[in-house]
Scaffold this motif. Structure first.
Motif, PDB file in Angstrom:
ATOM      1  N   THR A 131      35.184 -17.304   6.824  1.00  0.00           N
ATOM      2  CA  THR A 131      36.419 -16.576   7.163  1.00  0.00           C
ATOM      3  C   THR A 131      37.696 -17.331   6.807  1.00  0.00           C
ATOM      4  O   THR A 131      38.654 -16.728   6.331  1.00  0.00           O
ATOM      5  CB  THR A 131      36.455 -16.239   8.671  1.00  0.00           C
ATOM      6  N   HIS A 132      37.752 -18.634   7.028  1.00  0.00           N
ATOM      7  CA  HIS A 132      39.002 -19.387   6.876  1.00  0.00           C
ATOM      8  C   HIS A 132      39.612 -19.268   5.486  1.00  0.00           C
ATOM      9  O   HIS A 132      40.832 -19.268   5.334  1.00  0.00           O
ATOM     10  CB  HIS A 132      38.775 -20.863   7.204  1.00  0.00           C
ATOM     11  N   LYS A 133      38.758 -19.227   4.466  1.00  0.00           N
ATOM     12  CA  LYS A 133      39.273 -19.158   3.094  1.00  0.00           C
ATOM     13  C   LYS A 133      38.880 -17.845   2.430  1.00  0.00           C
ATOM     14  O   LYS A 133      38.773 -17.760   1.210  1.00  0.00           O
ATOM     15  CB  LYS A 133      38.758 -20.353   2.291  1.00  0.00           C
ATOM     16  N   PRO A 137      39.800 -14.162   1.365  1.00  0.00           N
ATOM     17  CA  PRO A 137      41.000 -13.334   1.127  1.00  0.00           C
ATOM     18  C   PRO A 137      41.003 -12.028   1.902  1.00  0.00           C
ATOM     19  O   PRO A 137      42.055 -11.391   2.034  1.00  0.00           O
ATOM     20  CB  PRO A 137      40.969 -13.098  -0.387  1.00  0.00           C
ATOM     21  N   ASP A 138      39.849 -11.614   2.421  1.00  0.00           N
ATOM     22  CA  ASP A 138      39.812 -10.404   3.243  1.00  0.00           C
ATOM     23  C   ASP A 138      40.561 -10.591   4.558  1.00  0.00           C
ATOM     24  O   ASP A 138      41.009  -9.617   5.173  1.00  0.00           O
ATOM     25  CB  ASP A 138      38.367 -10.004   3.553  1.00  0.00           C
ATOM     26  N   PHE A 139      40.691 -11.843   4.976  1.00  0.00           N
ATOM     27  CA  PHE A 139      41.312 -12.123   6.273  1.00  0.00           C
ATOM     28  C   PHE A 139      42.591 -12.954   6.164  1.00  0.00           C
ATOM     29  O   PHE A 139      43.447 -12.873   7.049  1.00  0.00           O
ATOM     30  CB  PHE A 139      40.304 -12.841   7.176  1.00  0.00           C
ATOM     31  N   PHE A 140      42.706 -13.752   5.125  1.00  0.00           N
ATOM     32  CA  PHE A 140      43.894 -14.577   4.930  1.00  0.00           C
ATOM     33  C   PHE A 140      44.394 -14.397   3.494  1.00  0.00           C
ATOM     34  O   PHE A 140      43.728 -14.808   2.547  1.00  0.00           O
ATOM     35  CB  PHE A 140      43.589 -16.055   5.208  1.00  0.00           C
ATOM     36  N   HIS A 141      45.554 -13.758   3.368  1.00  0.00           N
ATOM     37  CA  HIS A 141      46.134 -13.498   2.046  1.00  0.00           C
ATOM     38  C   HIS A 141      46.399 -14.815   1.316  1.00  0.00           C
ATOM     39  O   HIS A 141      46.926 -15.758   1.901  1.00  0.00           O
ATOM     40  CB  HIS A 141      47.438 -12.718   2.212  1.00  0.00           C
ATOM     41  N   GLU A 142      46.030 -14.861   0.046  1.00  0.00           N
ATOM     42  CA  GLU A 142      46.154 -16.089  -0.745  1.00  0.00           C
ATOM     43  C   GLU A 142      45.636 -17.284   0.067  1.00  0.00           C
ATOM     44  O   GLU A 142      46.397 -18.170   0.438  1.00  0.00           O
ATOM     45  CB  GLU A 142      47.607 -16.323  -1.168  1.00  0.00           C
ATOM     46  N   PRO A 143      44.347 -17.298   0.325  1.00  0.00           N
ATOM     47  CA  PRO A 143      43.782 -18.272   1.273  1.00  0.00           C
ATOM     48  C   PRO A 143      43.967 -19.736   0.887  1.00  0.00           C
ATOM     49  O   PRO A 143      43.956 -20.602   1.759  1.00  0.00           O
ATOM     50  CB  PRO A 143      42.296 -17.901   1.313  1.00  0.00           C
ATOM     51  N   LYS A 144      44.154 -20.039  -0.400  1.00  0.00           N
ATOM     52  CA  LYS A 144      44.325 -21.433  -0.814  1.00  0.00           C
ATOM     53  C   LYS A 144      45.769 -21.915  -0.668  1.00  0.00           C
ATOM     54  O   LYS A 144      46.041 -23.109  -0.788  1.00  0.00           O
ATOM     55  CB  LYS A 144      43.853 -21.611  -2.251  1.00  0.00           C
ATOM     56  N   LYS A 145      46.668 -20.984  -0.419  1.00  0.00           N
ATOM     57  CA  LYS A 145      48.080 -21.336  -0.276  1.00  0.00           C
ATOM     58  C   LYS A 145      48.359 -21.872   1.128  1.00  0.00           C
ATOM     59  O   LYS A 145      47.871 -21.332   2.119  1.00  0.00           O
ATOM     60  CB  LYS A 145      48.945 -20.107  -0.538  1.00  0.00           C
TER      61      LYS A 145
END
Length: 474
Positions: free
Chosen positions: A381-383, A385-393
């Motif tokens: 979940t943490h990375k 994209p379904d839950f955190f937009h642009e997860p690497k940013k």
């Protein structure tokens, strides 16, 4: 001698493999189950090597994401830590495991960890209840000024006057000093140094191969755990005596609070010692790792540093030079905590933990047999994209109260009955650290692209994050 141990290990692998395979096929004959999709990997070792290797290459999410894509986004089968396992994925998987703690599942730790810290066997619920009752915000508020005093001394002696420091070494020193002072009122340098070395050896052995041979991580950790328990048990015995004779305060530290708690009075001294040991492992390793990565990201992102700096200067502006921090001061550090939360999202202090099925049950149409090990991972979940937009940013605004986060997607401290009891303690300690760090220094990384390594114990920067310090002008 090395050849002898290698041969012995090979023999162990072969024998264990045969017994495991026989047991597996027998169970298949006895019980008609439809397990989750996936593969068990190699005999005995399963997919443990690939699981660990992905972390060492800096991409722990790859192991999880690849199998979610190939098999199922809900749950897949594997073999980890010499055990048949099912990995539960996504917020639904997290919610299921957390909600069924001590119902369908229970916490599970490998044999190596149970040998090193015996009280982990069965994870005593009374101990957890006592610890949670003590580590509440209303209780910890009294210890914020003590954390502040420890932090001031730490930065004065360890950071100031140095052009270059090794970040992780000093953050571990800081969190260990805070733990010793807050947990059992010890701050003598000789005693702290004597105990810090065994703690260095403890964590790496908790998830190591359970072989009690000279030179192994397990043997070193086993000896370290026994030494620490002996030292802490002696402190517990003395504190009991001092409390009975009025020589100690019932509220002077976490140990006194535990011993004066209704449940704590009934605990054996060794159990109390193990509970304190467990808290120190979390406070020492996990929090120091987070502090290290805060330093890393603030060095890489000047605009984020400036936001934290302005907030901390604003808080300090209304304090007298000798006035210590309070809980009210920490509650104003909203942006700083958002930054810490984003660090915890990108580099959580643990990649996940294990549960064990205590009865047969069905999840998403798949049968989970009693005894299987169940793993939940922040990386599903943490990375994502379904839950955190642009997860690497790196984006602290994710944690503004205006922006709702999907439940069970942000889980750096776990959840359910086994939600990390030291969560609030860690928050206070991290904020005190940030306050003194940014008010005193700006800094620059010595190694621009230093490798990040993830493992089962904690994430770390390969070379310990050396930095050049640039003190602020008075």
């Amino acid at each position: 001698m090395d050849i002898f141990y290698a041969s012995l290990l090979s023999l162990f692998v072969v024998v264990f493999s045969c017994s495991r395979c026989f047991g597996f096929f027998k169970s298949k004959l006895d019980v008609d189950v439809k397990p989750p999709p996936g593969g068990r990997g190699w005999p005995v070792i399963g997919e443990t090597i690939e699981f660990v290797t992905c972390g060492r290459k800096g991409h722990p999410e790859k192991f999880i994401v690849d199998r979610m894509t190939k098999f199922s986004r809900h749950v897949f089968r594997t073999s980890l830590m010499l055990e048949d396992a099912a990995v539960f994925c996504g917020p639904e998987g997290n919610k299921f495991l957390f909600s069924n703690d001590n119902k369908l599942v229970q916490v599970w730790v490998p044999a190596s960890a149970k040998k090193i810290i015996p009280s982990l066997e069965g994870v005593n619920q009374t101990v957890l209840k006592t610890v949670r009752n003590i580590l509440k915000p209303e209780t910890l508020r009294e210890y914020v000024p003590i954390m502040d005093m420890v932090a001031q001394k730490h930065f004065e002696t360890g950071w100031e006057g140095n052009n270059q420091i090794l970040t992780h070494k000093l953050t571990k020193n800081f969190t260990f000093l805070v733990a010793c002072k807050i947990f059992f009122s010890v701050d003598e340098p000789e005693w702290v140094n004597k105990l810090s070395v065994p703690f260095e050896r403890l964590a790496p052995g908790l998830f190591s191969i359970h072989l009690n041979l000279p030179g192994t991580l397990f043997r070193r950790a086993l000896k370290a755990g026994a030494f620490i328990n002996k030292e802490l048990t002696a402190i517990v015995k003395k504190r009991k005596s001092d409390l009975a004779n009025g020589k100690a305060s019932p509220t002077q530290d976490i140990l006194s609070l535990m011993l004066c708690d209704d449940y704590g009075r009934l605990m054996a001294e060794t159990v109390v010692a193990d509970a304190i040991m467990g808290l120190m492992i979390g406070g020492y390793d996990s929090t120091s790792s987070t502090c290290t990565f805060i330093v890393k990201y603030l060095a890489e992102l000047p605009e984020i540093y400036e936001g934290v700096y302005k907030e901390q200067i604003e808080i300090a502006k209304y304090k007298k030079p000798t006035e210590l921090l309070t809980m009210e001061d920490l509650s104003k550090m909203k942006y700083s905590w958002n930054v810490a939360c984003e660090v915890l999202r990108l580099v959580p202090p643990t990649q996940g933990t294990f549960r064990e099925a205590i009865s047969d049950f069905t999840y998403k149409g798949y049968s989970i047999p009693k005894g299987w090990k169940l793993y939940w991972s922040t990386n599903s979940t943490h990375k994502n994209p379904d839950f955190f937009h642009e997860p690497k940013k790196f984006d602290p605004s994710r944690f503004d109260s205006k922006v709702p986060i999907t439940p069970y997607t942000y889980v750096p401290f776990g959840g359910g009955a086994h939600l990390c009891p030291g969560k609030e303690f860690a928050r206070l300690e991290i904020l005190v650290f940030i306050h003194h760090l940014v008010r005193r220094f700006k800094w620059k990384k010595v190694i621009p692209n230093e490798e990040v390594i993830f493992n089962l114990v904690q994430p770390k920067v390969a070379k310990g994050l050396p930095i050049h310090l640039h003190p602020h002008k008075p």
